[in-house]
Design a protein around this motif. Structure first.
Motif, PDB file in Angstrom:
ATOM      1  N   ASN A  12       0.436  -1.615  -0.098  1.00  0.00           N
ATOM      2  CA  ASN A  12      -0.318  -0.012  -0.142  1.00  0.00           C
ATOM      3  C   ASN A  12       0.949   1.135  -0.576  1.00  0.00           C
ATOM      4  OD1 ASN A  12      -2.753  -1.268   0.204  1.00  0.00           O
ATOM      5  ND2 ASN A  12      -2.534  -0.998   2.342  1.00  0.00           N
ATOM      6  N   ASP A  13       1.687   1.759   0.184  1.00  0.00           N
ATOM      7  CA  ASP A  13       3.319   2.003   0.381  1.00  0.00           C
ATOM      8  C   ASP A  13       4.489   2.185  -0.631  1.00  0.00           C
ATOM      9  OD1 ASP A  13       1.715   3.935   2.225  1.00  0.00           O
ATOM     10  OD2 ASP A  13       2.911   2.156   4.222  1.00  0.00           O
ATOM     11  N   ARG A  14       5.135   3.196  -0.965  1.00  0.00           N
ATOM     12  CA  ARG A  14       5.968   2.889  -1.339  1.00  0.00           C
ATOM     13  C   ARG A  14       7.155   1.561  -1.202  1.00  0.00           C
ATOM     14  NH1 ARG A  14      10.015   8.405  -3.332  1.00  0.00           N
ATOM     15  NH2 ARG A  14       8.009   8.983  -4.379  1.00  0.00           N
ATOM     16  N   VAL A  15       7.855   0.904  -1.609  1.00  0.00           N
ATOM     17  CA  VAL A  15       8.990  -0.294  -1.374  1.00  0.00           C
ATOM     18  C   VAL A  15       9.945   0.616  -1.455  1.00  0.00           C
ATOM     19  CG1 VAL A  15       9.920  -2.144  -2.077  1.00  0.00           C
ATOM     20  CG2 VAL A  15       7.515  -2.275  -2.970  1.00  0.00           C
ATOM     21  N   GLN A  16      10.431   0.204  -0.223  1.00  0.00           N
ATOM     22  CA  GLN A  16      11.847   0.767   0.425  1.00  0.00           C
ATOM     23  C   GLN A  16      12.967  -0.422   0.178  1.00  0.00           C
ATOM     24  OE1 GLN A  16      11.049   2.987   3.735  1.00  0.00           O
ATOM     25  NE2 GLN A  16       9.628   4.722   2.562  1.00  0.00           N
ATOM     26  N   LEU A  17      12.765  -1.508   0.507  1.00  0.00           N
ATOM     27  CA  LEU A  17      13.946  -2.719   0.336  1.00  0.00           C
ATOM     28  C   LEU A  17      13.120  -3.875  -0.576  1.00  0.00           C
ATOM     29  CD1 LEU A  17      16.505  -3.641   1.708  1.00  0.00           C
ATOM     30  CD2 LEU A  17      14.880  -3.902   3.120  1.00  0.00           C
ATOM     31  N   VAL A  18      14.388  -4.597  -0.238  1.00  0.00           N
ATOM     32  CA  VAL A  18      14.002  -5.734  -2.107  1.00  0.00           C
ATOM     33  C   VAL A  18      15.338  -6.448  -1.074  1.00  0.00           C
ATOM     34  CG1 VAL A  18      13.966  -7.103  -3.783  1.00  0.00           C
ATOM     35  CG2 VAL A  18      13.216  -4.247  -3.328  1.00  0.00           C
ATOM     36  N   LYS A  19      15.100  -7.425  -0.559  1.00  0.00           N
ATOM     37  CA  LYS A  19      16.047  -8.744  -0.713  1.00  0.00           C
ATOM     38  C   LYS A  19      15.617 -10.343  -0.666  1.00  0.00           C
ATOM     39  CE  LYS A  19      19.573  -9.461   1.832  1.00  0.00           C
ATOM     40  NZ  LYS A  19      21.629  -8.738   0.733  1.00  0.00           N
ATOM     41  N   PHE A  20      16.377 -11.142  -2.025  1.00  0.00           N
ATOM     42  CA  PHE A  20      15.833 -12.525  -1.655  1.00  0.00           C
ATOM     43  C   PHE A  20      16.657 -12.849   0.290  1.00  0.00           C
ATOM     44  CE2 PHE A  20      16.651 -10.749  -6.142  1.00  0.00           C
ATOM     45  CZ  PHE A  20      15.453 -11.685  -6.802  1.00  0.00           C
ATOM     46  N   SER A  21      16.016 -14.075  -0.128  1.00  0.00           N
ATOM     47  CA  SER A  21      16.707 -15.345   0.677  1.00  0.00           C
ATOM     48  C   SER A  21      17.787 -15.671   0.353  1.00  0.00           C
ATOM     49  CB  SER A  21      15.655 -16.379   1.042  1.00  0.00           C
ATOM     50  OG  SER A  21      15.243 -17.348  -0.550  1.00  0.00           O
ATOM     51  N   PRO A  22      19.064 -16.032   1.083  1.00  0.00           N
ATOM     52  CA  PRO A  22      20.289 -16.441   0.889  1.00  0.00           C
ATOM     53  C   PRO A  22      19.689 -17.737   0.024  1.00  0.00           C
ATOM     54  CG  PRO A  22      20.172 -16.446   3.483  1.00  0.00           C
ATOM     55  CD  PRO A  22      18.833 -16.587   3.003  1.00  0.00           C
ATOM     56  N   ASP A  23      18.815 -19.080   0.049  1.00  0.00           N
ATOM     57  CA  ASP A  23      18.197 -19.767  -1.218  1.00  0.00           C
ATOM     58  C   ASP A  23      17.780 -19.338  -2.174  1.00  0.00           C
ATOM     59  OD1 ASP A  23      16.245 -19.729   0.204  1.00  0.00           O
ATOM     60  OD2 ASP A  23      15.728 -21.467   0.406  1.00  0.00           O
ATOM     61  N   GLY A  24      17.383 -17.721  -2.136  1.00  0.00           N
ATOM     62  CA  GLY A  24      16.717 -17.529  -3.684  1.00  0.00           C
ATOM     63  C   GLY A  24      15.081 -17.814  -3.784  1.00  0.00           C
ATOM     64  N   LYS A  25      14.796 -18.440  -2.689  1.00  0.00           N
ATOM     65  CA  LYS A  25      13.491 -19.054  -2.961  1.00  0.00           C
ATOM     66  C   LYS A  25      12.382 -17.808  -2.597  1.00  0.00           C
ATOM     67  CE  LYS A  25      14.468 -24.017  -2.323  1.00  0.00           C
ATOM     68  NZ  LYS A  25      14.535 -25.524  -1.661  1.00  0.00           N
ATOM     69  N   TYR A  26      12.450 -16.846  -1.589  1.00  0.00           N
ATOM     70  CA  TYR A  26      12.308 -15.761  -0.881  1.00  0.00           C
ATOM     71  C   TYR A  26      12.253 -14.690  -1.428  1.00  0.00           C
ATOM     72  CZ  TYR A  26      10.267 -20.238   1.652  1.00  0.00           C
ATOM     73  OH  TYR A  26       9.620 -21.110   2.202  1.00  0.00           O
ATOM     74  N   LEU A  27      11.182 -13.422  -1.784  1.00  0.00           N
ATOM     75  CA  LEU A  27      12.016 -12.233  -1.974  1.00  0.00           C
ATOM     76  C   LEU A  27      11.260 -11.564  -0.716  1.00  0.00           C
ATOM     77  CD1 LEU A  27      12.912 -10.709  -3.779  1.00  0.00           C
ATOM     78  CD2 LEU A  27      10.387  -9.881  -4.246  1.00  0.00           C
ATOM     79  N   PHE A  28      11.934 -11.121   0.230  1.00  0.00           N
ATOM     80  CA  PHE A  28      11.141  -9.981   0.824  1.00  0.00           C
ATOM     81  C   PHE A  28      11.242  -8.959   0.788  1.00  0.00           C
ATOM     82  CE2 PHE A  28      13.566 -13.446   3.077  1.00  0.00           C
ATOM     83  CZ  PHE A  28      12.909 -14.115   3.750  1.00  0.00           C
ATOM     84  N   THR A  29      10.013  -7.451   0.659  1.00  0.00           N
ATOM     85  CA  THR A  29       9.627  -5.999   0.601  1.00  0.00           C
ATOM     86  C   THR A  29       9.443  -5.582   1.830  1.00  0.00           C
ATOM     87  OG1 THR A  29       8.045  -6.815  -0.069  1.00  0.00           O
ATOM     88  CG2 THR A  29       9.954  -7.443  -1.450  1.00  0.00           C
ATOM     89  N   ALA A  30      10.063  -4.776   1.612  1.00  0.00           N
ATOM     90  CA  ALA A  30       9.055  -3.646   3.206  1.00  0.00           C
ATOM     91  C   ALA A  30       8.832  -2.356   2.761  1.00  0.00           C
ATOM     92  CB  ALA A  30      10.357  -3.811   3.932  1.00  0.00           C
ATOM     93  N   SER A  31       7.828  -1.691   3.034  1.00  0.00           N
ATOM     94  CA  SER A  31       7.761  -0.759   2.649  1.00  0.00           C
ATOM     95  C   SER A  31       7.239   0.015   3.792  1.00  0.00           C
ATOM     96  CB  SER A  31       6.547  -0.561   2.078  1.00  0.00           C
ATOM     97  OG  SER A  31       5.373  -0.735   2.821  1.00  0.00           O
ATOM     98  N   HIS A  32       6.847   1.253   4.214  1.00  0.00           N
ATOM     99  CA  HIS A  32       6.888   1.945   5.206  1.00  0.00           C
ATOM    100  C   HIS A  32       6.316   1.771   6.080  1.00  0.00           C
ATOM    101  CE1 HIS A  32       7.453   5.624   8.297  1.00  0.00           C
ATOM    102  NE2 HIS A  32       5.735   5.355   8.238  1.00  0.00           N
TER     103      HIS A  32
END
Length: 72
Positions: A42-62
């Protein structure tokens, strides 16, 4: 046109993820040429990061943190 502010590269799995617009992230498998879209913040995405094994994507907004399954 709004350009991405977040970018993450997963070298082992030949993937990159780019924040495209207010609520859209695009995951690209540059070896296969396939892609996956992630929509839901719902907000602007500020962080994008893959898990070490590449199976998950972590994203964070405000105000939110999402964990996405990478299916490509």
């Amino acid at each position: 046109m709004q350009f991405g502010m977040c970018y993450c590269l997963q070298i082992d799995n030949y993937m990159s993820c780019l924040y495209i617009s207010e609520r859209l992230l695009k995951l690209l498998d540059y070896y296969e040429g396939s892609f996956q879209d992630f929509i839901g913040h719902n907000d602007r995405v500020q962080l994008v990061k893959f898990s070490p094994d590449g199976k998950y994507l972590f994203t964070a907004s405000h105000s939110e943190i999402f964990i996405w399954d990478v299916t490509i």
